[in-house]
Write a protein that holds these residues in place. Sequence first.
Motif, PDB file in Angstrom:
ATOM      1  N   UNK A 301       0.823  -1.212   0.000  1.00 47.56           N
ATOM      2  CA  UNK A 301       0.000   0.000   0.000  1.00 47.56           C
ATOM      3  C   UNK A 301       0.858   1.264   0.000  1.00 47.56           C
ATOM      4  N   UNK A 302       2.045   1.185   0.567  1.00 49.40           N
ATOM      5  CA  UNK A 302       2.947   2.329   0.523  1.00 49.40           C
ATOM      6  C   UNK A 302       3.315   2.663  -0.920  1.00 49.40           C
ATOM      7  N   UNK A 303       3.684   1.645  -1.680  1.00 53.06           N
ATOM      8  CA  UNK A 303       4.022   1.847  -3.089  1.00 53.06           C
ATOM      9  C   UNK A 303       2.797   2.350  -3.857  1.00 53.06           C
ATOM     10  N   UNK A 304       1.658   1.713  -3.607  1.00 50.64           N
ATOM     11  CA  UNK A 304       0.420   2.071  -4.307  1.00 50.64           C
ATOM     12  C   UNK A 304       0.052   3.541  -4.098  1.00 50.64           C
ATOM     13  N   UNK A 305       0.040   3.975  -2.842  1.00 48.07           N
ATOM     14  CA  UNK A 305      -0.391   5.340  -2.560  1.00 48.07           C
ATOM     15  C   UNK A 305       0.634   6.371  -3.006  1.00 48.07           C
ATOM     16  N   UNK A 306       1.924   6.053  -2.856  1.00 46.28           N
ATOM     17  CA  UNK A 306       2.953   7.004  -3.280  1.00 46.28           C
ATOM     18  C   UNK A 306       2.886   7.236  -4.788  1.00 46.28           C
ATOM     19  N   UNK A 307       2.766   6.163  -5.555  1.00 52.61           N
ATOM     20  CA  UNK A 307       2.707   6.302  -7.007  1.00 52.61           C
ATOM     21  C   UNK A 307       1.425   6.998  -7.438  1.00 52.61           C
ATOM     22  N   UNK A 308       0.298   6.559  -6.889  1.00 55.74           N
ATOM     23  CA  UNK A 308      -0.987   7.113  -7.327  1.00 55.74           C
ATOM     24  C   UNK A 308      -1.107   8.589  -6.968  1.00 55.74           C
ATOM     25  N   UNK A 309      -0.623   8.992  -5.809  1.00 56.77           N
ATOM     26  CA  UNK A 309      -0.748  10.393  -5.416  1.00 56.77           C
ATOM     27  C   UNK A 309       0.227  11.288  -6.174  1.00 56.77           C
ATOM     28  N   UNK A 310       1.377  10.743  -6.565  1.00 57.42           N
ATOM     29  CA  UNK A 310       2.268  11.542  -7.397  1.00 57.42           C
ATOM     30  C   UNK A 310       1.620  11.801  -8.758  1.00 57.42           C
ATOM     31  N   UNK A 311       1.100  10.746  -9.372  1.00 54.27           N
ATOM     32  CA  UNK A 311       0.447  10.888 -10.673  1.00 54.27           C
ATOM     33  C   UNK A 311      -0.752  11.823 -10.565  1.00 54.27           C
ATOM     34  N   UNK A 312      -1.561  11.614  -9.536  1.00 52.94           N
ATOM     35  CA  UNK A 312      -2.745  12.459  -9.348  1.00 52.94           C
ATOM     36  C   UNK A 312      -2.358  13.910  -9.118  1.00 52.94           C
ATOM     37  N   UNK A 313      -1.391  14.151  -8.233  1.00 51.55           N
ATOM     38  CA  UNK A 313      -1.004  15.519  -7.913  1.00 51.55           C
ATOM     39  C   UNK A 313      -0.473  16.268  -9.123  1.00 51.55           C
ATOM     40  N   UNK A 314       0.373  15.600  -9.907  1.00 52.47           N
ATOM     41  CA  UNK A 314       0.937  16.245 -11.095  1.00 52.47           C
ATOM     42  C   UNK A 314      -0.167  16.573 -12.105  1.00 52.47           C
ATOM     43  N   UNK A 315      -1.004  15.572 -12.421  1.00 54.28           N
ATOM     44  CA  UNK A 315      -2.062  15.784 -13.411  1.00 54.28           C
ATOM     45  C   UNK A 315      -3.092  16.800 -12.933  1.00 54.28           C
ATOM     46  N   UNK A 316      -3.396  16.789 -11.628  1.00 58.07           N
ATOM     47  CA  UNK A 316      -4.394  17.720 -11.090  1.00 58.07           C
ATOM     48  C   UNK A 316      -3.925  19.160 -11.206  1.00 58.07           C
ATOM     49  N   UNK A 317      -2.665  19.427 -10.872  1.00 55.37           N
ATOM     50  CA  UNK A 317      -2.135  20.788 -11.012  1.00 55.37           C
ATOM     51  C   UNK A 317      -2.148  21.203 -12.472  1.00 55.37           C
ATOM     52  N   UNK A 318      -1.815  20.283 -13.353  1.00 58.73           N
ATOM     53  CA  UNK A 318      -1.802  20.594 -14.782  1.00 58.73           C
ATOM     54  C   UNK A 318      -3.193  20.996 -15.264  1.00 58.73           C
ATOM     55  N   UNK A 319      -4.224  20.367 -14.705  1.00 60.37           N
ATOM     56  CA  UNK A 319      -5.596  20.708 -15.064  1.00 60.37           C
ATOM     57  C   UNK A 319      -6.035  22.031 -14.437  1.00 60.37           C
ATOM     58  N   UNK A 320      -5.575  22.273 -13.210  1.00 62.02           N
ATOM     59  CA  UNK A 320      -6.041  23.449 -12.476  1.00 62.02           C
ATOM     60  C   UNK A 320      -5.364  24.739 -12.896  1.00 62.02           C
ATOM     61  N   UNK A 321      -4.101  24.656 -13.288  1.00 63.27           N
ATOM     62  CA  UNK A 321      -3.395  25.876 -13.671  1.00 63.27           C
ATOM     63  C   UNK A 321      -3.529  26.122 -15.166  1.00 63.27           C
ATOM     64  N   UNK A 322      -3.895  27.326 -15.561  1.00 68.75           N
ATOM     65  CA  UNK A 322      -3.964  27.644 -16.989  1.00 68.75           C
ATOM     66  C   UNK A 322      -2.578  27.569 -17.602  1.00 68.75           C
TER      67      UNK A 322
END
Length: 332
Positions: A301-322
């Motif tokens: 679960x450590x690997x799962x959450x670290x990878x998923x949150x990195x991907x999510x965080x990067x993509x989310x900022x890309x969507x939120x910032x013009x």
Amino acid sequence: MTDPGPWVRVAKAGGGVAVLTVVAVVLFGLAAAGSGIATVSSVQAAPATGASTPASDAAAEGAAPHEVGQEDAPAAPDPGFAIALLAVCFLTAIAVAPTVVWSRWRGMRAALALAALVYGETTVLAQLETLVYLPQVSRTFVARIFLFGAMWSVPLALTAVWLLGWARSPAAARATPLRSMGWSWWGSRVGAVAILHVLVYYLAGYYLAWKNPVLRSFYGGTDPGSFLRQLRSIAETTPWMYPYQLAQGVFWALLVVVLARMLVGSRLRVAVTAAVFLAIVGPCQLLLPNPLMPTDVRLTHLVETAVSRFVFGFAAVWLLLPAARSRVAGSP
């Protein structure tokens, strides 16, 4: 004088990071004692598997059992726990440092934003999972974890801003407020990020966690054979899971909004900084030994959450910032 660069500036803040690590360890002990989490019963039975499908259990990150019982560990004289706690506090300091150094905000505003980010990820979102996936857990214990999280996160954030504020980037100091995009623009982006959360959540839960036979054995489930079959199983057995995770996604989106508006710099740098923050601050707590979760399951679960949150965080900022984000003089 020429600015030596953001990463050099973070490196120079190494002394502050070291001090913050020690402070975080001390605050952890004080918060554990002050909240009284070691004096109440946590869970009376093994993690329930009948309340949801194997897919939803896997997607729940497995973090809930760990986060429910992890604070019981300091009461035991376990050298392994002490080492893990030191690692957790050091990693947290490492993730927090760039957020302070590259913050357009300072003082109390920066401290409150940082406290909300840490508390939201490590306590609020984690314990909402506990309430859903582990109904047998003592509500008194969960309430004390919420208190523990506040007692740890708030003084940690105040200390971080005080210790690392001297290393704040000149570009951040000269930053101007971001141009307002309007409520409709932000609403559509938050909705997109919430959907993104659901997608990344279940993809990581299936491919990075549920594919591990040790984890399936722990939760008492089976692999239906494909990701789409897993999604269909959730829809058929626990259809409420999708709107619940969508609501969770809104909460995650709001945390990313705070990061996106707090950090100064290029779109890429903000995305990476936010992704690192989310991938470390919450998941690193799974380094702590947990009597309710076998080591193999916890590390999966450590690997799962670290990878998923990195991907999510990067993509989310890309969507939120013009794409044409406002720049400040001296920012890369």
